[in-house]
Structure formats: structure tokens, C-alpha cells
Design a protein around this motif. Sequence first.
Motif, mmCIF file in Angstrom:
data_model
loop_
_atom_site.group_PDB
_atom_site.id
_atom_site.type_symbol
_atom_site.label_atom_id
_atom_site.label_comp_id
_atom_site.label_asym_id
_atom_site.label_seq_id
_atom_site.Cartn_x
_atom_site.Cartn_y
_atom_site.Cartn_z
ATOM 1 N N THR A 253 45.205 22.139 48.606
ATOM 2 C CA THR A 253 46.028 23.765 48.843
ATOM 3 C C THR A 253 47.034 23.646 47.531
ATOM 4 O O THR A 253 47.337 24.186 47.035
ATOM 5 N N CYS A 256 45.943 25.170 44.513
ATOM 6 C CA CYS A 256 45.654 26.579 44.290
ATOM 7 C C CYS A 256 46.499 26.817 43.947
ATOM 8 O O CYS A 256 47.025 28.377 43.522
ATOM 9 N N GLY A 262 43.617 32.108 45.579
ATOM 10 C CA GLY A 262 43.513 32.594 47.134
ATOM 11 C C GLY A 262 43.840 30.740 47.702
ATOM 12 O O GLY A 262 44.375 29.355 46.664
ATOM 13 N N SER A 263 43.597 31.131 48.750
ATOM 14 C CA SER A 263 43.289 30.059 49.852
ATOM 15 C C SER A 263 42.503 29.041 49.719
ATOM 16 O O SER A 263 41.801 28.751 47.656
ATOM 17 N N CYS A 311 38.893 27.341 44.533
ATOM 18 C CA CYS A 311 40.078 28.362 45.523
ATOM 19 C C CYS A 311 39.338 30.418 45.720
ATOM 20 O O CYS A 311 38.346 30.058 45.022
ATOM 21 N N SER A 312 40.242 30.977 46.178
ATOM 22 C CA SER A 312 38.762 32.339 46.472
ATOM 23 C C SER A 312 40.127 32.115 45.675
ATOM 24 O O SER A 312 41.337 32.150 44.736
ATOM 25 N N ARG A 316 43.771 35.534 50.103
ATOM 26 C CA ARG A 316 44.636 34.304 51.311
ATOM 27 C C ARG A 316 44.921 34.779 52.519
ATOM 28 O O ARG A 316 45.297 36.105 52.638
ATOM 29 N N TRP A 335 50.000 39.564 44.149
ATOM 30 C CA TRP A 335 49.789 39.593 45.629
ATOM 31 C C TRP A 335 50.418 40.319 46.517
ATOM 32 O O TRP A 335 51.583 40.296 46.418
ATOM 33 N N LEU A 355 36.031 32.113 52.780
ATOM 34 C CA LEU A 355 37.702 31.407 52.588
ATOM 35 C C LEU A 355 36.796 29.988 53.155
ATOM 36 O O LEU A 355 37.297 28.923 53.524
#
Length: 1429
Positions: A253, A256, A262-263, A311-312, A316, A335, A355
Amino acid sequence: MALTALVLLWSIYSLGVLTEDNSSEPLRLVGGASRCDGTVELKHRGEWRRVDVSYDLWHQEHTVGVCRDLDCGSAVYGKHRYNFSKSPVWRVRPDCVKESSVRECVWASSSSSSSGLEVKCSDSVRLVSGSGLCSGSVQIWDGSWTGVCDGDLDQRGAEVLCRELGCGAPSLLQGALSPLGQTFHCEGHESALMDCPRSNSSSCSSGTTVHLTCSELRLVGGVSRCAGTVEVKHRGDWRRVTTSVYWHQKDTTVVCRDLDCGSAVYGEKKYGFPQSPAWKVSSDCVKKSSVRECASGSSFYSSSSGLEVKCSESVRLVSGSGLCSGSVQIWDGSWTGICDGDLDQRGAEVLCRELGCGAPSLLQGALSPLGQTFHCDGHESALMDCPRSNSSTCSSGTTVNLTCSEPLRLVGGASRCAGTVELKHRGEWRRVDVSYDLWHQEHTVGVCRDLDCGSAVYGKHRYNFSKSPVWRVRPDCVKESSVRECVWASSSSSSSGLEVKCSDSVRLVSGSGLCSGSVQIWDGSWTGVCDGDLDQRGAEVLCRELGCGAPSLLQGALSPLGQTFHCEGHESALMDCPRSNSSTCSSGTTVHLTCSEPLRLVGGASRCAGTVELKHRGEWRRVDVSYDLWHQEHTVGVCRDLDCGAAVYGKHRYNFSKSPVWRVRPDCVKESSVRECVWAIFSSSSGLEVKCSDSVRLVSGSGLCSGSVQIWDGSWTGVCDGDLDQRGAEVLCRELGCGAPSLLQGALSPLGQTFHCEGHESALMDCPRSNSSSCSSGTTVHLTCSEPLRLVGGASRCAGTVELKHRGEWRRVDVSHDFWHQEHTVGVCRDLDCGSAVYGKHRYNFPHSPVWRVRPDCVKESSVRECVSGSSSSSSSSGLEVKCSDSVRLVSGSGLCSGSVQIWDGSWTGVCDGDLDQRGAEVLCRELGCGAPSLLQGALSPLGQTFHCEGHESALMDCPRSNSSTCSSGTTVHLTCSEPLRLVGGASRCAGTVELKLRGEWRRVDLYGLWDQGAAVGVCRDLDCGSAVYGEKKYGFPHSPVWEVSSHCVKESSVRECASGSYLTFSSLGLEVKCSESVRLVSGSGLCSGSVQIWDGSWTGVCDGDLDQRGAEVLCRELGCGAPSLLQGALSPLGQTFHCDGHESALMDCPRSNSSSCSSGTTVHLTCSEPLRLVGGASRCDGTVELKHRGEWRRVDLYGRWDQEQTAFVCRDLDCGSAVYGEQRDGFPHSPVWLISPHSVKESSVRECVSGSSSTSSSLGLEVKCSGFVLNRPIISVSVSDGASELQPQGVRVQLGSKFRVKCSVEPQYSGGSFRLLSPAAPPAQNRTLPAVNHSAHFLFSDADHAHKGNYTCVYLLQVFNHNFSSQSHTLQLSVEESDSDLIIRVVVILLLLLCILPLSYCYCKVQARRGARERTSEDLEIDLISTT
């Protein structure tokens, strides 16, 4: 003028205003391209050396500290290099550098090394107040650090700046980057921002500086910028990142986040890369900082492992509880949130799948097929692949919040909530496994939570699977995070896994354990069961479904009428029962259910006695423990779960048939149910045997044998005051395995009681019983039973060998491994309700027989019975011998030998003030094993006392006794006996070898642990001697029995309380201590400061004015301290009590005159300097540390690491200002030293930290340099008694002829001294000196005239430690001017004069004009006559 400037410059320099510039650290970077690049060197002790670190890794966060000290820009990189020429270095502690200067972190100087630190900082640009090295507000060096204004930087400039800082491409968060109007005109190829052409820019207004974020890592080899192998650019070099520890999804995390992707979808440590250089990061560091900040490793570090992350890219979930929940955001240049209504069910499914999560569950925001922005078919791999229509900007708080289910399933079970745990991770379903860590029920709860199933029924670690790849997780992580977040390894294969069962459609929430809580059912979502919707049969079905025992309903009526669930009782699940509709529950009306634990005791006389068995996973098995001892406190947990009465006993038995068992953790049982503490399935021939009372218990008491009485009468209810007599209390105490009763509250009457016992019954409920009304609040009887403990073989019930009745059997009590101290003996005497502890010892000559083993530390706070551990099969030939006083004790005192006097007279009662004389006090002290008495409160009169002792009696109660009235409150006598301690072989009673009388025998004292001066203070305190002069551990005594004490214990408790060991302890060591005899310093900060007290039959204070300078010098020398410095109380040569010449060895040797008693608060307070010096240096504050101890100056050496922090405390003791440097050095002649503990120096003086013996020799020592003595700067001011003065920017103006006073003062620091007033404009005779009185002096001047004009300066003169010091004030300019009235008079006089002069002048001018006219007329006539002629 030039001479005046030089004088002023010198005065400023002497005041410390003009000194060497210490604002910048003596630090430099050499061999680099600029002053902010190169090898780190530090000037320390006047010498430039390379800086190095040992053992500790050097990270970027440490490099930040170097750049900070240099006032350079941002940290670009830092590394530990190994190819330098071997040379002396300054060693520093990396962790210290984060918060302190590099110089402050030096800890060794005699080290040589071929390694060092190479650092690069940006020269002229930095990012400040950001989240890491690559983000923050932009500042440039333009003579000083200033912000770059919003609009002064475009994209190219940002790219140059990010590259200069060793970061990746820029991402601008705040401040427009416009190509027009900017200050920096970069083309993009420049190596530094300041190389770009620059135009002028106006100053930034507040808050308008540009904020920039540069990327600092990348993912390579993936399908997008947000997937691949992690690489970080560090020291200008892109390398793969690896870790030496676990890598979890939580760490992914952070990656990312740093990439602004993203997530986190997945992340793992992967092997099989080519062996190549890599940057190593710490997982723990990454959770707090950026990946780049956590990078470490040298140019030579290489690895074949790396981190693979996905990561996406464009979506997210933020601000959620895990990876699969949160507010939805998409990347649209930045974002932004998805508005409520922009997403339908299909879109949510696509998003969750993207995700790596399960099916969606929408918590907030409608998912409507009409009007949404995203039009997904459901087959898309990413949300941004869905057709999209425009959407207006979301208003505040209207973004959709989505929760996706966890990608977790249970397979092979009877329902979706039972089976083997599998996890979908990286697109692949695998079995979940754990390694090394135990799997408990609390971890199973986490699995059931992630699956949104009901309550955890069971979970186990199974070993008979086919070997296949698994996802490994950490069990402890699962308690707080999702299973997916706890994955740490993916390349592992295993034949084991986890099997879990959760309830399908019912659960208990917000309860105290697995078997209690509010009832909820799954009805599309979890909803509460209403009060009245469940009857007894339904509750039984529910409890059985959850793997619990029979139900006990705490809240909510269980009625057979009107309920929703109509169960017959044979159903396996609540939802199998016929069900009628029920209205929605109103708030707070859901039923709360408690099921009994699936626990039983088998093979005993009742349901509350026998072998412990647990039903787990549908199977009853014996419960066992491994390694851990089973104590009575654990038995309490079993009785609690069974809803039985009080714990009678519990033991670990070994003679069962070998069979499968449920293993539990004993410590867990104290707070959680037995079922929750299961961790493994084993086969064993051991188990637990427990007995609880059946139908009676004591609650809210201080132990197992005291509390309010409750009986089981269908439920636990209190026994009313008056319902129990003495015989009933005896039966109850015996039933609980306790001793005889002692009733504290509630009358025990033979009339009217409920229980009619004869005394022979085995249980209270066996007694005939009559009805009793319910007890009103607060009227239940409270009972205390004596402990089942006795002393046998002694002269009385309070002396002998300790025996305990446990499980109905009396056995000797023993301890193993742990020492038995007097403080433990206090616990035995307390349980026996005897008097004070006289002695206790561990004996070894008993016959070998079964014993009850107890834990000594437990006995201090709990009863001996509660501290039994081990099994009933333990045998020993050792035991405990204890003696307590029979009929007298001292309570509420500071130790064993002080307190209020109480005697046993059927119960413990106080001895009244006046009932005890000196002889009685001597008998009492001797009876308690203490020394001679010292009475603190209560008169000891030979008349009227109760006890008439002759002094030879062995006990106070042996003395003839007359009646005494009951003591009124607060009038009991308080007695302090001296400790049974002495010093032998010395010059006085306060010097010599320490001996202790214990168990009637005097022995030398030895110790375990380090001995320091703090322990000597404890000895002097116990002896009621003066201050501790010295103490040391000494060798060479005859090998003989000793009493062993703990040095740490002695600092807080009496030596006697700290004694342990037995008659068999022998040693040739001992303790030698010297205390002052008749003088001491109390309530000070150390051994050498405090209020002065002398022994004059008792300790009394020395009055202010009774001691002069010579007396203070004698006193300080007597205490082994240095020269005196008096902080409070005048030292006057007139009127004092002590008339010392200065050569005396003790203050009491000085001639003395009488002195009246001191009034409150007027005793003199003295601070003596520490007997410490620095030798061989350039000043008294520089050199090798030497300490005068036991009258001898020696070099100081130490054990442990010495750093600048300890040096600061040496400078403190010397009153030498701040620490410049300090180090341990080798190369001294091998000679005796005083050994100290560095850690102790932080809290105590160097002298107090001396340990070891006087025979310690070494070739090491400490070299220290301090900044020097710092004297407070005096303050100068002027006041005028008549006339007026005016304060002006350049000084003070006084009026001509007025009287004025110059005041010199200084902030209190030292007493005494003098002030000299300097006035360069006045004659030398006016430079006067006056003594300082109350830290000030007043210089009076009368009739100010112009001769008093000039600059005035105060000089403070002081002699401290036999050295002269001075400090000078700022210069005050004084001007003398006339008053306004004088000026007005002068103006009036001048005006009057002008009024007189002007008319006269006018007349004079007129006369002169006429005269001139006449003269001109005569001349004209003459001319005319001449012309006519």
C-alpha cells in the motif's frame, strides 16, 4: 575614536557577545563537487576526522540530519563506503543523528577505520514540510532560504528540480506551473535549477509558494506504470529493491501511495532475479516513511530477490477499513471522487474485480442503472474500460462509498461458512497456511469477520492435505486486518492448512466472549432478534449451533407466545425452526443471550469437581497445558466458565491414558474462556484436575477466602445479614478449602438464621435451611476465612516450618530457583494473621517428601494458596522456615522495624499513647528482631502505662500488664526501632564492615548485583548515621557464612528486608562502608548538597548564621566533597555557633557556642562541589577525569559505552558549562582507577556512581572538555530619588543637581560576591566596589552634574571553587540635563532682557541716525562753500 571602538570591541568580546561562530556545526563534506557533496568530516576536539558508523545501517533519514547540520538543501543520497585509507575516525550513532547534531552523537574517538560516510545534499534548492524527501514547498538559497512563488516555475523547471534532488518525474500538487511569467526559464537539460536562466521575481505573499511532489520510485517489467518490479533511484543509481524480512500487503500500500497509483492489488518478495546490486529496505520503516528514505546498503550489496507489486491504475478506494472498502476515486488527471448515482451494480462488480476483491456490497450511495457515468457490461477488466458519459462535479459528501467482499472462501464444508480456508490472491485461489505461529480461536474470528459469516464455531491447523502452493499469512495480523492484507509469502508449498467453521445465519455480537452477546440473524443483512421473538427452545438451538453450552438469558423475555422462532429443540440451526413474521425491533430491544461454555468436569463428586474436558469441533476431549505451569488463578477461570462457585484447587496430572487433548494457554484463561484459548490438538497422558465449590462462593473479596457470601439457588444470590451463624461460617470456610472464619460484616446470630448447621457438614447447602426473605441492598454478609496455612515445629503458632493445606492435604511449602526474601516472609505472616515478620529462610535438611511449590513474587500480593504452582507430584528435601511475632506488630510504617504499635488481644488493637515506656519499647524491638527503639510519636512515661517491663522479657506480652482504656482515634503510639545492622572494625560506629543480625545471628553482609554509592546511602540510612562518605565491595575476608542482599533492593528497603540466602551461604566477600558520624546533608540533589543537620542527641538543623566559610569547608571535607558553595543562609564570621579554623577533620571538632533553636525554614542549605577534577588540559574544564574517593584522587574508568550525553553530566558536576566532547581513551599507565557506570551518571553525580572495589586497576580513562564556567550576566539600572529621569533609546537622562542611584544586580546563582561600577567618563576614584547583598548592590550619587555623564558598567566578581570569575553587564549611557523649570526661568530672563535691550537699541539707533544726518548736512555746507569760493 579608534581607541574607543577597540575598547568597546574588547568589552563585547569579554562578555561573550563576540565569540567564535558556533551557529554552524564543525562539519564538512570533502572531495565532492560542492560544499554539499562529499565525504563527511567532523572537527571534534580540535581535529578534523572522517565520520564513520559501526554495526548500524545508514539510511536516508540519517543523511537528512547531515544536510540539516550543514544548512544545505535536501538529502539526495548517503552511503557507507569501505575503500578509504585506514585512519582515525569519529564514530557516531546513526539513530542519534536524526534528532541531534552529528557532533552530539560522537561516542568513540580512539577508533581507526577504512570506511566512512559519503553524502550528497542539494546545493541551492530544497523541499520542506513535505511527506518525504521528494515532496514539499520549494525553497532556493539566495543568501538565505526563500520560497519560490506560485507561477515562478514551469514544468521544465520542475523536471530539473526533481532530477537535481535524485527524484523521479514531477507531480505538482499546489501552485500553477505556467510557461509565462515565471522566474526560472529552464530548457530541461540543466543539472540544477539555479543553472537555469532567471529573471527577477517579487517577494511571495503568505501561503503562495509552490508545492511540488516528485516521484521517487518506479515499477518495471509490468503491463503499466503501476505494475512490475520495484526499483528506486538512490545515489543516482536505479536498483531493484529487496527486503531481508517479510513483505506484507500493508507495505505494498505504501509503494502504491508513493507512486500515486491506485489501491494495492498485490505485492510479494520474489526470487529468481539475476544476482545484481540492490537496495535493501526494512518493512517496518516503509510503514512510516517513503521507500527511498528506507533504502540502505552499500555499492557492494547484491541480491537475487526483489519485490513485485501491482497497484490499480486509475481507480482506488480511500478512507476505508481495508483494501476492499472506501470512497471510490478515479484518476482523471488527478484523483477525484465518483458521485452518488454515477455507478451501478455492474460497475461496482468490475471495480471490485479490478482491485482483486470479491463481490460488491454498497454501503453508501445509490447504484442506479439510470443516469450513471459508467455504463459497464460486467466483463470489463477495469472500470475505466467501461463506456463513460460526462458527470458534473460532486458536491461535498456525496461520493459513493463501496465495500467489496474479501476474496476469501471456505471449501469442502457443509455451507459457505465451513471448510478449508482459501484465498484468491494475484488472481489465483490457494489454500491458506501458517508457519511457526499458533492458530487460536481469536484468529478464527477474523476469518469469519472477513467472510461476513456468523460467530466463530471452531478453527484448526490441519496437516493431511496434498502438498501444493499456499498463501502464508501471519495469525496475529489476522486479528486486526483482513486475511489478504496478512499474506507475506507466495512461493511456499505445504501439506497443511486451516479448517474453519462459522455459524451460517446467526451470531452473537458485543458480548464478553464467543458464547454471549446480542442475537443477530442473517436476513439478507444482519439484523437483531427482537425481545420476545425467542423462547427457551430457540435459545437452546442457537447455543448448540454456536458450539456453546446451555443458554442463560440475561436480557429479553423468552416467551412461548408471540415469538418469531418456533423451535422444538432438535433443530441443528435456528434458521431451521419454523418462523413467523416479526416487526422491526425498536432501538435497544434486541435480546441478549449468554450460553454456558462447552466445558465440563468429569469423574468428580459433583459437576464442579473433576477432570477438565472441553467440547470443541463437536468433540469432547481432556484439556491439557504444555510448558506453562497451572496456578490457582487459572483454576479461577475454569470455575468462572462453569458458573460454579469459588476455586478450591486445580492441578496438572500426569497419569491419564494417552489420548487426544485440547491444548490451551494458561495465561489466556485468566481473561478469556477456555474454549477461546485452544491452540493445538495433541495426544497426551496429562490433564487438569479442578475442584470448585458447588453452591457457594465468596465474591468481591481480596482473595480466594474472603468476600460477600453468595449461594446457588437457581441463580447466584446473596446471603442476608443474620442468615449465617458461626457454625455455618465454619462449614462454608471448610467447603472452600480455607481456614477458620473471621466475620468482618454481618451479624452471626444463632437465632433467626436461614442456615442451621451443626458444624460437621461438608457443604453449607447440606445444612437444614429455613426460608429467608430477599436481602435489601447492601445487607449481605461479608466473610473472611483464614488461610489454610500453618507453621509447625516452632515455639508458637507464629514460628516454624511453613505448611499449606491444599486439595485436602497438608504439605511443606517450597520454592524453586527464586530467592526467598524478608518481603516474602511478610506475606506468610499476613496470611497467618500473626504479627510482624521476624525472619524467613530457605532450609535444605528436611526429609524428601511431597511439597506444594509456590512462586515467591506472587506471595507479596496474593495469598500463599493462590501462588501454588506445579503438580501434586513434586517432592523436595527443602522448605521454608518462618518466624513472625506472636502478639505484637508494627503497622503502616516505612519498614519492618517502624510503625504504629498493635497487640493481639483477641483482635489486633492499638497501644495507646502513654501505655509504653522505654523498657517496654526495648522489649518490643528485640522481640521483632530489630535494634534499639527510637520513639517518634507518643510519650514513653514510666507512670500510668499499661505494660510494666523490666527489660529482660523476650516478648511484650510477657510483661506485667494493667488495664488500659480504649485509645481514641489517632492516639496510638508510633515506634521506630533501629535496624539490626552494624559496622565493625572501623574508627566509629558509622564506619566499618557491614554486619546484619538475622534469625538471632550476626553475619557479614555480601551482595549480588553491582554495588554503588546509592546502596551505601541505604546502609547509612538504616544505621541513622550521617551522609554516605563511601562504600565498596571488599575481598579477602575469611570464608564464612554471610547474609546475601540485593544492592538494588537496599536503595528502597532496609538491608534486613533485602536479605536472602540460607545458613549454607558462604563467601569471602563483604561490604565496607563509611558514613559521617555527626553531620549530614538532607533533602538535597545528591551526596554533596542539602540542608545541614548535626547529631545532638537527635538530628537537628543548623541555623542560618551559625556557620561561616571555614565551617562549611570543614563540613564539605568531612563528607568527602569539594569546596563549599552556599545557596541559602548567610555565612557570617560573627555570631555563628561553630568557630572553625579550617584544619579540623569534622565539624563537631570545631569550638562551639550555644545557639538558639532554629525557627521554621531558617536552616542553612549548603552545596559542596563534587570531588571531581579534569587534569592535564588547557583549563580546569578540560582534561582527564579524576575523582577523589575515600580520600584518594584516581583516574575514572567505566564499563559500558560513553557518549556526549554522559559528558554533559560530568560538566554539570564540575559546573563547567556545556559539554564540548568526551571519550574513553587508552594508553594511560596501568594504575588504580575508580570504576563507574555510565548509565548511572545521567541521574546521579559521578561520585555516587562509583562501583567495584578499590583494587580495580586499568590503563583506560575518560578525557572530557567542557565549554567552561558560565556566570550570569549582571543587570544595570538607574533610579532617581529627587528630580526626574527619562529612559531613552541611547541610555538614561537625569536632571542636573538631582540625586540618583545605580543598581547592579544578578539572577540568583551563587551567594556572596561583589559588584564593581565602572565609569570611564569619571575619575578613577569613582570606580567603586561594594559587596553583593541579596544578589545586588546600590551605588549612590548626589547632586548630579556634568561630570557624571558617561557610560556606566557593572562587573560581578565571584570566587567559586577557589577560582576567581567575573561577568560584565551591558553599558548604560547616562546624560545630565537641566530641569524644565530652570529652562523656563532662563527663557523668561532672556525675554525680559530682550524687552529692555530692544527699546534701548531703537533709541540708540535713532540718535545715531540723527547725528549722522547732521554730520552729512555740515559736510554738504562745507562742500558748497568750497565750491562757491
